[in-house]
Design an enzyme around this catalytic site. Structure first.
Site: not given
Ligand code: NAP
Length: 487
Positions: A134, A181, A214, A238, A242
């Site tokens: 970002y 990750k 994940d 992000d 959600d």
């Protein structure tokens, strides 16, 4: 008890924003006023109107001044106009005020039926808010290959991990899950893993857990009740915040906070929902819950609990709900819902487990340019990124010839991370974007600038290069990842 005397009003910047923003802001202000919240609103503008006036941040200077002087803002949704080429006003605000922590509570709401109802979901996602992809640093490397730079700093990891711990302690929680990750992105995501582990272990009241992100997504759906506080880098946070919102009723009821050292901004997660704007159909729950977080931030704990419980009682009883959460055909207007919440002020929900909130003890971070000191720094090679339509074998051979007699030897060539020279796999699909890894035959003096300039000149005689990256070792550790198949 509120920690500030009730007579002491706190000034808050109110940015209604776009679409349904004006309605959900007015609804929230009405409930807070009825609850006796000691807040003085300073109205300010941002979003589509600002973009139309040519303000590239989407936020006029007067609004920035108001946020700066109040230090606290409640914000409605801001549209990012498509086609103006501007960056999101939301992202700009987070960056301008260095609000590095995005806090997303994920709590089962009474009366909101979801496939997960009854599981007792109650955790918080802490998302790093200003770094990572970002940073928005993107380049077309060739006419057909784009690149985004994923920037992660050690201090950025330290700040967000400390904030996750401070939040866990403030809310009486016991476990911090660092989700990364790191198995694939060893330098960037790996940094949050290492730093996160170090930071959580500094707090004896907290348990540390690392989870591959994940699997974290999978676990959130399979067994969401296992989580307490989850901390993540920006993009992972992000997406997963959600996903987590979806477990407890969706974006329409999801609140959030953006926290920095000097400014805090509270906002609903949903957008401006232009299709229903101005029709009194909008559900103000998400902004109301964001305002509850804001009240806690300014130390008005009792008022926060009063508003929160009135909301919970309203949802629990299921009377006078907006169309998005009511039983089909039973929806009422935004204003009828607000009236019902106000009528319920002073009542307490028995179904929602009580939580003792305390102020979040955020560690202040020193100003000035942050830097990590190292005792030893070695320059061992250079990656040169090349645009070429040559066959990999021919490209490798030509690069070997180009650097003959120089201070470098060619170690490998890869395309999108897959080695294509000296060894190639038969299935590798090759595009016109190559990384040629050159190693110093003997360590250079100082910064190696002259040697690198000579290397670029040699490569550039025959090939189009677009990007150069130094290969460095810091205190004996490689500051770069090896390629697939690299020894
Ligand atoms: P959205 O505005 O969240 O709306 C998607 C749909 O969700 C709406 O059409 C509506 O569904 C429902 N909805 C959302 N909030 C609701 C509420 N409070 N009450 C009732 N229903 C609600 O997402 P979007 O359409 O993708 O984005 C629209 C604009 O908002 C874009 O310009 C985007 O850039 C911006 N945005 C801003 C923020 C922010 O400021 N933080 C966040 C996200 C998006 P129905 O149509 O079925 O009623």
């Amino acid at each position: 008890m509120d920690s500030l005397p009730v007579s002491q009003k706190v000034k808050v910047t109110a940015i209604a924003g776009d679409g349904i923003g004006a309605e959900v802001m007015r609804a929230t202000q009405q409930v807070l006023a009825a609850a006796g919240a000691q807040v003085e609103w300073e109205d300010a503008m941002a979003g589509a109107e600002a973009f139309r006036k040519g303000i590239v941040t989407g936020t006029p200077q007067e609004t920035l001044d108001s946020i700066e002087s109040c230090g606290v803002a409640l914000k409605g949704p801001l549209e990012t106009p498509v086609g103006f080429g501007e960056k999101s006003a939301n992202v700009s605000l987070r960056k301008i005020f260095e609000m590095y922590g995005n806090i997303r509570p994920v709590r089962e709401l009474p009366g909101i039926r979801t496939p997960f109802s009854g599981r007792g979901i109650d955790f918080t996602v802490v998302r790093e808010n200003v770094e990572d992809l970002y940073a928005g640093i993107e380049h077309m490397q060739t006419p057909g290959v784009s690149q985004a730079v994923k920037l992660i700093s050690e201090v950025g990891c330290e700040r967000i991990a400390e904030l996750a711990c401070a939040l866990a302690l403030a809310e009486g929680r016991g476990k911090v899950t660092v989700a990364t990750k790191a198995n694939i992105l060893k330098q960037t995501e790996g940094m949050l893993k290492t730093v996160g582990e170090r930071v959580v272990k500094r707090h004896p009241a907290l348990t540390h857990e690392h989870m591959i992100v994940d699997n974290c997504a999978h676990q959130m759906v399979i067994r969401p009740e296992q989580f307490d506080v989850c901390v993540m880098t920006n993009m992972n946070g992000d997406i997963l915040s959600d996903l987590a919102a979806g477990l407890v009723g969706g974006l329409g009821v999801a609140p959030s906070a953006n926290l920095g050292d000097t400014v805090a901004m509270f906002e609903a997660v949903h957008g401006s929902a232009p299709q229903i704007a101005g029709k009194a159909l909008a559900n103000p729950t998400a902004l109301l819950l964001s305002a509850v977080m804001m009240l806690r931030h300014i130390g008005h704990f009792a008022t926060a609990a009063k508003v929160e419980h009135a909301l919970y009682v309203t949802l629990e009883e299921g009377r006078d709900l907006t169309g998005d959460i009511a039983a089909p055909g039973d929806g009422v207007s935004t204003w009828a819902y607000v009236e019902r919440v106000i009528a319920n002020l002073g009542r307490t929900s028995a179904r929602v487990p009580a939580r003792e909130y305390r102020p979040i003890a955020m560690r202040p971070w020193p100003r000035g340019t942050w830097s990590r000191a190292v005792a030893k720094r070695e320059l061992v090679g250079v990656d040169v990124f090349i645009e070429s339509t040559a066959e990999p074998q021919a490209l490798g051979d030509s690069l070997v010839a180009a650097v003959a007699g120089s201070r470098f030897s060619l170690k490998l060539v890869s395309s999108r991370g897959a080695q294509v020279w000296p060894v190639a796999q038969p299935h590798t699909f090759v595009v016109d974007h190559f990384r040629a890894r050159f190693m110093f035959i003997a360590p250079p003096a100082a910064e190696g600038s002259a040697e690198i300039a000579d290397l670029i000149a040699r490569v550039g005689r025959e090939h189009r290069w677009m990007h150069v990256e130094k290969l460095q070792r810091f205190d004996g550790a490689d500051g770069f990842t090896k390629d697939q198949g690299e020894g």
